[in-house]
Motif scaffolding. Structure first.
Motif, PDB file in Angstrom:
ATOM      1  N   ALA A  25      -0.621  -3.111  -4.056  1.00  0.00           N
ATOM      2  CA  ALA A  25       0.729  -3.599  -3.766  1.00  0.00           C
ATOM      3  C   ALA A  25       1.546  -2.510  -3.075  1.00  0.00           C
ATOM      4  CB  ALA A  25       1.402  -4.013  -5.066  1.00  0.00           C
ATOM      5  N   ASN A  26       2.487  -2.933  -2.272  1.00  0.00           N
ATOM      6  CA  ASN A  26       3.407  -2.004  -1.596  1.00  0.00           C
ATOM      7  C   ASN A  26       2.684  -0.895  -0.851  1.00  0.00           C
ATOM      8  OD1 ASN A  26       5.571  -3.424  -2.786  1.00  0.00           O
ATOM      9  ND2 ASN A  26       5.261  -2.256  -4.667  1.00  0.00           N
ATOM     10  N   ALA A  27       1.573  -1.265  -0.245  1.00  0.00           N
ATOM     11  CA  ALA A  27       0.789  -0.253   0.470  1.00  0.00           C
ATOM     12  C   ALA A  27       0.774  -0.564   1.957  1.00  0.00           C
ATOM     13  CB  ALA A  27      -0.638  -0.238  -0.066  1.00  0.00           C
ATOM     14  N   LEU A  28       0.466   0.458   2.713  1.00  0.00           N
ATOM     15  CA  LEU A  28       0.172   0.293   4.122  1.00  0.00           C
ATOM     16  C   LEU A  28      -1.203  -0.371   4.194  1.00  0.00           C
ATOM     17  CD1 LEU A  28       0.895   1.292   7.066  1.00  0.00           C
ATOM     18  CD2 LEU A  28      -0.480   3.313   6.518  1.00  0.00           C
ATOM     19  N   ALA A  29      -1.312  -1.486   4.910  1.00  0.00           N
ATOM     20  CA  ALA A  29      -2.596  -2.185   4.980  1.00  0.00           C
ATOM     21  C   ALA A  29      -3.029  -2.320   6.435  1.00  0.00           C
ATOM     22  CB  ALA A  29      -2.485  -3.556   4.338  1.00  0.00           C
ATOM     23  N   VAL A  30      -4.268  -1.973   6.702  1.00  0.00           N
ATOM     24  CA  VAL A  30      -4.808  -2.122   8.061  1.00  0.00           C
ATOM     25  C   VAL A  30      -6.110  -2.912   7.969  1.00  0.00           C
ATOM     26  CG1 VAL A  30      -5.655  -0.948  10.117  1.00  0.00           C
ATOM     27  CG2 VAL A  30      -3.833   0.099   8.768  1.00  0.00           C
ATOM     28  N   ARG A  31      -6.138  -4.035   8.663  1.00  0.00           N
ATOM     29  CA  ARG A  31      -7.343  -4.862   8.652  1.00  0.00           C
ATOM     30  C   ARG A  31      -8.057  -4.689   9.988  1.00  0.00           C
ATOM     31  NH1 ARG A  31      -8.559 -10.588   9.698  1.00  0.00           N
ATOM     32  NH2 ARG A  31      -6.482 -10.793  10.567  1.00  0.00           N
TER      33      ARG A  31
END
Ligand code: FES
Ligand code: FES
Length: 142
Positions: A25-31
């Protein structure tokens, strides 16, 4: 146990029991997608005062890509972003068969065998590409 067996054991362990395989949660996400096979990985990072506080991943992929993502999440936790980038570049050089400073790579050296298989190099680098993209603050792929 010779070195190749040890490497195989490490890869098998991380692909069968991946560490930190969950969303954050509340993270930087890169797909990112591996266009060669359609597999994808989402990397999650939380950063506090320039240091990786937590890292995790989700996704589907071959044993190489899952093992690499699993080891990445363990390796970057607690590192300043600049050092995470240095680690990523060293790992990239290792799997591409270039001279690499392996002193900080630890278990990641187990993936050195992929250098002989160009398609597998992409598998090994998928999560690391996401890491570098996240650190540079580039937007996710659509
Ligand atoms: Fe990863 Fe073939 S594309 S093993
Ligand atoms: Fe798809 Fe390796 S075969 S990531």
């Amino acid at each position: 146990m010779n070195l190749q067996d040890l490497y195989r054991h490490v890869i098998l362990d991380h692909s069968q029991r991946p560490r930190n395989r969950h969303a954050l949660a509340n993270a930087l996400a890169v797909r990112l997608l591996n266009p060669t096979c359609g597999d994808e990985v989402t990397l999650y990072l939380t950063v506090e005062q320039g240091v990786v506080a937590d890292a995790s991943f989700e996704g589907v992929g071959c044993s190489i890509s899952i093992a690499s993502a699993s080891m990445l999440t363990e390796a970057v936790r607690g590192l300043p972003l600049s050092e995470a980038l240095v680690l990523s570049r060293a790992f990239r050089r290792l799997v591409q068969g270039e001279d690499a400073d392996v002193t900080k790579l630890g278990d990641l050296e187990a993936l050195s065998g992929v250098r002989q298989f160009p398609a597998r190099i992409k598998c090994a680098l998928l999560a690391w590409n996401a890491l570098e993209q996240g650190i540079r603050g580039e937007p996710d792929e659509p």
